[in-house]
Enzyme design. Structure first.
Site, PDB file in Angstrom:
ATOM      1  N   GLU A 176      11.023   3.229   4.354  1.00 53.14           N
ATOM      2  CA  GLU A 176       9.759   2.788   3.718  1.00 53.14           C
ATOM      3  C   GLU A 176       9.627   3.321   2.336  1.00 53.14           C
ATOM      4  O   GLU A 176       9.262   2.494   1.341  1.00 53.14           O
ATOM      5  CB  GLU A 176       8.396   2.532   4.422  1.00 53.14           C
TER       6      GLU A 176
ATOM      7  N   ASP B  28       4.252   7.422  13.743  1.00 52.16           N
ATOM      8  CA  ASP B  28       4.463   7.717  12.335  1.00 52.16           C
ATOM      9  C   ASP B  28       3.969   8.871  11.681  1.00 52.16           C
ATOM     10  O   ASP B  28       2.807   9.011  11.759  1.00 52.16           O
ATOM     11  CB  ASP B  28       4.140   6.364  11.442  1.00 52.16           C
ATOM     12  N   ALA B  29       4.848   9.774  11.353  1.00 50.01           N
ATOM     13  CA  ALA B  29       4.472  10.839  10.629  1.00 50.01           C
ATOM     14  C   ALA B  29       4.437  11.054   9.328  1.00 50.01           C
ATOM     15  O   ALA B  29       4.096  12.051   8.603  1.00 50.01           O
ATOM     16  CB  ALA B  29       5.461  12.244  11.373  1.00 50.01           C
ATOM     17  N   ASN B  30       4.903   9.898   8.594  1.00 51.81           N
ATOM     18  CA  ASN B  30       4.698   9.601   7.242  1.00 51.81           C
ATOM     19  C   ASN B  30       5.433  10.701   6.394  1.00 51.81           C
ATOM     20  O   ASN B  30       4.958  11.266   5.380  1.00 51.81           O
ATOM     21  CB  ASN B  30       3.448   9.483   6.862  1.00 51.81           C
TER      22      ASN B  30
ATOM     23  N   GLU C 103       8.692   7.386  13.734  1.00 52.80           N
ATOM     24  CA  GLU C 103       9.005   7.204  12.346  1.00 52.80           C
ATOM     25  C   GLU C 103       8.887   8.224  11.395  1.00 52.80           C
ATOM     26  O   GLU C 103       7.960   8.977  11.444  1.00 52.80           O
ATOM     27  CB  GLU C 103       7.943   5.812  12.064  1.00 52.80           C
TER      28      GLU C 103
ATOM     29  N   HIS D  73       8.472  -2.308   6.054  1.00 52.14           N
ATOM     30  CA  HIS D  73       7.092  -1.825   5.789  1.00 52.14           C
ATOM     31  C   HIS D  73       6.245  -2.769   4.842  1.00 52.14           C
ATOM     32  O   HIS D  73       7.087  -3.694   4.162  1.00 52.14           O
ATOM     33  CB  HIS D  73       7.302  -0.595   4.999  1.00 52.14           C
TER      34      HIS D  73
ATOM     35  N   LYS E 164      17.762   3.169 -17.549  1.00 52.62           N
ATOM     36  CA  LYS E 164      19.141   3.932 -17.143  1.00 52.62           C
ATOM     37  C   LYS E 164      19.083   4.131 -15.546  1.00 52.62           C
ATOM     38  O   LYS E 164      18.046   3.791 -14.702  1.00 52.62           O
ATOM     39  CB  LYS E 164      18.488   5.562 -17.380  1.00 52.62           C
TER      40      LYS E 164
ATOM     41  N   ASN F  23       0.875  -1.214  -0.083  1.00 52.64           N
ATOM     42  CA  ASN F  23       0.145   0.018   0.072  1.00 52.64           C
ATOM     43  C   ASN F  23       0.621   1.123  -0.067  1.00 52.64           C
ATOM     44  O   ASN F  23       1.889   1.282   0.274  1.00 52.64           O
ATOM     45  CB  ASN F  23      -0.823  -0.280   1.069  1.00 52.64           C
TER      46      ASN F  23
ATOM     47  N   LYS G 233       1.097   0.601  16.354  1.00 52.14           N
ATOM     48  CA  LYS G 233       1.562   1.924  15.734  1.00 52.14           C
ATOM     49  C   LYS G 233       0.347   2.628  15.416  1.00 52.14           C
ATOM     50  O   LYS G 233      -0.730   2.141  14.967  1.00 52.14           O
ATOM     51  CB  LYS G 233       2.289   1.620  14.575  1.00 52.14           C
ATOM     52  N   MET G 234       0.623   3.874  15.621  1.00 53.79           N
ATOM     53  CA  MET G 234      -0.665   4.836  15.240  1.00 53.79           C
ATOM     54  C   MET G 234       0.171   6.202  14.471  1.00 53.79           C
ATOM     55  O   MET G 234       1.464   6.231  14.565  1.00 53.79           O
ATOM     56  CB  MET G 234      -1.074   5.485  16.451  1.00 53.79           C
ATOM     57  N   LYS G 235      -0.659   6.801  13.862  1.00 54.29           N
ATOM     58  CA  LYS G 235      -0.229   7.906  12.866  1.00 54.29           C
ATOM     59  C   LYS G 235      -0.376   9.189  13.484  1.00 54.29           C
ATOM     60  O   LYS G 235      -1.084   9.290  14.619  1.00 54.29           O
ATOM     61  CB  LYS G 235      -1.268   8.092  11.803  1.00 54.29           C
TER      62      LYS G 235
ATOM     63  N   GLU H 126       6.125  -5.643   9.891  1.00 54.14           N
ATOM     64  CA  GLU H 126       4.915  -4.845  10.033  1.00 54.14           C
ATOM     65  C   GLU H 126       3.468  -5.783   9.740  1.00 54.14           C
ATOM     66  O   GLU H 126       3.656  -6.901   9.295  1.00 54.14           O
ATOM     67  CB  GLU H 126       4.581  -3.805   9.111  1.00 54.14           C
ATOM     68  N   SER H 127       2.580  -5.577  10.520  1.00 51.65           N
ATOM     69  CA  SER H 127       1.339  -6.309  10.397  1.00 51.65           C
ATOM     70  C   SER H 127       0.019  -5.251  10.027  1.00 51.65           C
ATOM     71  O   SER H 127       0.222  -4.380  11.088  1.00 51.65           O
ATOM     72  CB  SER H 127       1.002  -7.264  11.259  1.00 51.65           C
ATOM     73  N   TYR H 128      -0.834  -5.552   9.263  1.00 49.29           N
ATOM     74  CA  TYR H 128      -1.977  -4.865   9.024  1.00 49.29           C
ATOM     75  C   TYR H 128      -3.130  -5.626   9.452  1.00 49.29           C
ATOM     76  O   TYR H 128      -3.717  -6.440   8.650  1.00 49.29           O
ATOM     77  CB  TYR H 128      -2.146  -4.319   7.744  1.00 49.29           C
TER      78      TYR H 128
ATOM     79  N   ASP I 201      11.070  -1.558   1.872  1.00 40.96           N
ATOM     80  CA  ASP I 201       9.830  -2.520   1.630  1.00 40.96           C
ATOM     81  C   ASP I 201      10.128  -3.398   0.239  1.00 40.96           C
ATOM     82  O   ASP I 201      10.350  -2.469  -0.782  1.00 40.96           O
ATOM     83  CB  ASP I 201       8.633  -1.600   1.236  1.00 40.96           C
TER      84      ASP I 201
END
Length: 389
Positions: free
Chosen positions: A264, A212-214, A238, A321, A100, A53, A181-183, A340-342, A291
Site C-alpha cells: 500500500e 497489520d503492522a504498518n 500485513e 488499500h 524526473k 488516508n 482487520k486489526m492493527k 478494503e472497506s472502512y 493504492d
C-alpha cells in the site's frame, strides 16, 4: 470538449486513532473537482477525486505544478477522439511533463487524486459506471457483479481496551463482513497477542482475521511476531517492515508459512516491480495492496497490473488499500481480488454507496455514472460544499 476548471481543497480527516507508526490527529486529504464543458441532464459534468488516508493533502503540489500544466495545455491534446471523451492517458502525460523519474513520494498522491477525478468525469461523459467502462474498454466487456471486501479497523484508540476491540469486531460482523482487520505493533507482542485472541473470540476462525503492522518492525521483531501468529492461521499478516525493505520481506517469508500482504505504500509501477522481483512474495497465496489514489492514479495502476501479468501474477492477488468507491470500481472492472472497506473510520470518504449492502463480505456496485460518489450522501455533501458552493 475541454476541462473548464480544476478546483482543489484540503479537508481534515483527523481522528484520535493510531496505528503502529502514526496517529491521525492531524491527518488531512485533498479533494478535487474537474469541471468540464460537457452537459448531462442539464448540468456540467464534474469529476471528483480525493486521496486515500495515510498521506496528507497535496494541494500545494497541485496548485504549483499539475493543475497549471493541464490548464495551459492545448485542449485538443487532452481529447480521446476515438471515444469522443477526455483522454486520461494524455492528461496523465501532461501532468508528468518535466518530472524526473524516481522519487515516487508525495507527487504520486497529487497526480493520483486528479487522475481519480478525471476518470470519474470520463465515465460520466460516457454515462456509464466506471467499473463498466473499464470492463468494456480493457476486459472484453466482462465485469465482476460483486467484489469481496473486508472491514478494516482495530486501530489503537485512547480508552478503547480489549472489550472495545471486541465490540468493534462484532459490529463489523453484524454488518455482513466475514473478514475483519486489526492493527498490531504499537503494543508489546504479548499484549498484541491478547488483542488478537480477543478479536478471534468474535470473528471465529483465524481465516476471518487479518493483522497489520504498518511497516513498524525490524527483521527480528517481524520474525518474532510471525512465530507468535503462525498458530492462529490468520487470513494475512500485513506490512511487517518498511515497505521499501524488500530484503526484510523476502527473509520474513522464510519464517512464516501463512499469507502475507504488503504494497500500500509503494507508489509506482517501478516500486511494485521491485517488490515482485525481490520481496520473496508468493504469487500463489500472497496479496499486493497497491493504492490507485496514492500511486499516480489509474493510468499508472494499469501499467502495474500489466507488469504483474508479465511476471506471472494474477490480478486476483491484488486487494487495494483505500477502502473507498474508486478502488471498488477498479476491483470490479479490472478483475482484482477484492477491496478494503472502512465502515467506520475516515468518514465520509471510507465505505461505499449508501444502498450497498454487505453480504458475507461481498458487495455490489450502484448503477450510477462515474465512480458513484453522488450515491454516498455524506460524501457528496462534503464535496459539494467544499468544491462547488
Amino acid at each position: 470538449m475541454r476541462i473548464s476548471e480544476i478546483r482543489e481543497k484540503t479537508v481534515s480527516i483527523a481522528s484520535p486513532i493510531a496505528n503502529a507508526f502514526i496517529d491521525f490527529s492531524k491527518m488531512t486529504c485533498s479533494v478535487v473537482a474537474v469541471v468540464t464543458n460537457q452537459v448531462r441532464d442539464g448540468k456540467p459534468v464534474i469529476g471528483f477525486g480525493f486521496n486515500s488516508n495515510g498521506r496528507y493533502g497535496q494541494g500545494a503540489l497541485m496548485r504549483d505544478r499539475f493543475i497549471p500544466r493541464l490548464m495551459e495545455a492545448d485542449p485538443a491534446s487532452l481529447i480521446d477522439e476515438a471515444n469522443d471523451n477526455l483522454d486520461p492517458f494524455a492528461i496523465w502525460r501532461t501532468m508528468m511533463t518535466n518530472e524526473k523519474p524516481g522519487g515516487h513520494g508525495e507527487r504520486s498522491v497529487a497526480v493520483g487524486t486528479i487522475d481519480m477525478a478525471v476518470w470519474d468525469a470520463v465515465a460520466k461523459i460516457e454515462e456509464k459506471p466506471l467499473y463498466r467502462l473499464l470492463a468494456d474498454r480493457y476486459r472484453d466487456g466482462v465485469a465482476d457483479d460483486s467484489v469481496w471486501v473486508y472491514a478494516a479497523g482495530g486501530y489503537y484508540h485512547p480508552g478503547k481496551e480489549i472489550e472495545g476491540l471486541k465490540d468493534e469486531m462484532k459490529s463489523y460482523r453484524d454488518r455482513g463482513y466475514r473478514v475483519c482487520k486489526m492493527k498490531i505493533g504499537l503494543a508489546p507482542l504479548a499484549d498484541d497477542i491478547s488483542r488478537v485472541e480477543a478479536a478471534l473470540e468474535i470473528v471465529g476462525e483465524g481465516q476471518n482475521l487479518c493483522v497489520d503492522a504498518n511497516g513498524r518492525f525490524d527483521l527480528d521483531t517481524a520474525i518474532a511476531y510471525a512465530k507468535a501468529l503462525e498458530p492462529y492461521d490468520l487470513y494475512w499478516y500485513e506490512e511487517a517492515g518498511d515497505p521499501l525493505d524488500y530484503a526484510l520481506q523476502a527473509e520474513l517469508s522464510k519464517h512464516y508459512s501463512g499469507r502475507m500482504a504488503t504494497g500500500e505504500n509503494l507508489f509506482s509501477m517501478q516500486d511494485a516491480r521491485n517488490l515482485v522481483r525481490y520481496g520473496g512474495m508468493n504469487r500463489a497465496q500472497d496479496i499486493l495492496q497497491f493504492d490507485c489514489a496514492l500511486s499516480y492514479g489509474l493510468v499508472e495502476y494499469m501499467r502495474t497490473l500489466d507488469m504483474m501479468a508479465e511476471n506471472g501474477w494474477s490480478s486476483r492477488r491484488v486487494v487495494p488499500h483505500g477502502g473507498h468507491q474508486m478502488s471498488l470500481n477498479i476491483a470490479a472492472g479490472l478483475h482484482l481480488g477484492g477491496n478494503e472497506s472502512y465502515p467506520d473510520v475516515f468518514q465520509p470518504f471510507g465505505g461505499f454507496a449508501d444502498e450497498v449492502e454487505v453480504i458475507d463480505s461481498q458487495v455490489g456496485l450502484p448503477d450510477a455514472p462515474g465512480v458513484g460518489f453522488e450515491r454516498k450522501a455524506a460524501l457528496y455533501e462534503l464535496l459539494r460544499k467544499e468544491l462547488l458552493d
